[in-house]
Design an enzyme around this catalytic site. Structure first.
Site, mmCIF file in Angstrom:
data_model
loop_
_atom_site.group_PDB
_atom_site.id
_atom_site.type_symbol
_atom_site.label_atom_id
_atom_site.label_comp_id
_atom_site.label_asym_id
_atom_site.label_seq_id
_atom_site.Cartn_x
_atom_site.Cartn_y
_atom_site.Cartn_z
ATOM 1 N N SER A 10 1.132 3.868 -3.090
ATOM 2 C CA SER A 10 0.652 5.234 -2.860
ATOM 3 C C SER A 10 1.722 6.264 -3.192
ATOM 4 C CB SER A 10 0.175 5.412 -1.410
ATOM 5 O OG SER A 10 1.265 5.384 -0.494
ATOM 6 N N ALA A 20 0.835 -1.210 0.000
ATOM 7 C CA ALA A 20 0.000 0.000 0.000
ATOM 8 C C ALA A 20 0.865 1.253 0.000
ATOM 9 C CB ALA A 20 -0.933 -0.008 1.205
ATOM 10 N N TYR A 21 1.859 1.285 0.865
ATOM 11 C CA TYR A 21 2.741 2.448 0.940
ATOM 12 C C TYR A 21 3.484 2.653 -0.371
ATOM 13 C CZ TYR A 21 6.419 5.592 2.542
ATOM 14 O OH TYR A 21 7.284 6.664 2.677
ATOM 15 N N SER A 22 4.076 1.592 -0.909
ATOM 16 C CA SER A 22 4.840 1.704 -2.149
ATOM 17 C C SER A 22 3.959 2.203 -3.289
ATOM 18 C CB SER A 22 5.452 0.350 -2.514
ATOM 19 O OG SER A 22 6.342 -0.094 -1.509
#
Length: 241
Positions: A151, A147-149
């Site tokens: 986003s 999710a972080y990557s």
């Protein structure tokens, strides 16, 4: 310490109460800018600039914040989007819908809403600098951080699109992609996740918020004149593209 001349300029920093945002706010103020700090908990007003309590996932709050800055400090010259969350360190199969949506709401939608809120005034005046904080994870992807990557990849892509969209107007839109930086966000990650990131940095250490702030300050200044839609690396050699 070298300083850029930001006297007479007004800057808004989302996520400005801690980490890279706080270091950037201090650096911009030291360079002469009037600074507004926007955060869920912006802290007490201690005379270091306007402090605004707002949630970047709510577009109306960002529009109101830009209006407040321009009413209290003057026309907005620079926007720096530092607000972000790491999310949980999870294997892809363990990422819930809610986790995915929350990380994107803050890291991606929050940046877009802030850019969209700041642009009308900048375009009308023919001048502006926007700096969006992405991540090395958005270039390369980190395990246990889908999710972080994703986003942060979205931040890089939207910066390219917006930069081209407003090219030639006097408004420049760029992003920075730091590797792991010594901020409170590290406390949200597992040690395994942090170790993975550090071992891939040729310079062999965690970066400092002040090092990121120096680059951001240049990109937010009038001295940055011939780059837009670009992603500037700050990864200690992990990515050289």
């Amino acid at each position: 310490m070298n300083e850029f001349d930001l006297r007479g300029r007004v800057a808004l920093i989302t996520g400005g109460a801690s980490g890279i945002g706080a270091a950037t706010a201090a650096r911009l103020a030291a360079s002469g800018a009037q600074v507004a700090i926007l955060d869920l908990d912006p802290g007490l007003d201690n005379g270091d600039g306007l402090r605004i309590r707002a949630d970047v996932t709510r577009s109306a709050e960002l529009e109101a914040a830009v209006a407040l800055v321009e009413r209290e400090l003057g026309p907005l010259d620079a926007l720096v989007c530092c607000a972000g969350i790491s999310g949980e360190s999870l294997r892809t199969v363990d990422v819930s819908d809610a986790e995915w949506e929350q990380v994107f709401a803050v890291n991606s939608s929050g940046v877009f809403f802030a850019n969209r809120a700041a642009l009308p005034g900048m375009l009308a005046r023919g001048y502006g600098r926007i700096v969006n904080v992405a991540s090395i994870a958005g270039k390369e992807g980190n395990p246990m951080a889908a999710a972080y990557s994703a986003s942060k990849a979205a931040v890089i892509a939207m910066t390219k699109a917006i930069g081209k969209d407003v090219a030639g107007t006097g408004v420049l839109v760029n992003s920075v992609a730091p590797a792991v930086i010594d901020t409170p966000m590290l406390g949200d990650m597992t040690q395994e996740h942090v170790d993975y990131m550090v071992t891939r940095i040729p310079l062999g250490r965690v970066g400092k918020p002040e090092e990121v702030a120096h680059l951001i300050t240049f990109l937010a200044s009038e001295e940055m004149a011939f780059a837009t839609g670009a992603c500037f690396d700050l990864s200690g050699g992990r990515a050289v593209y």
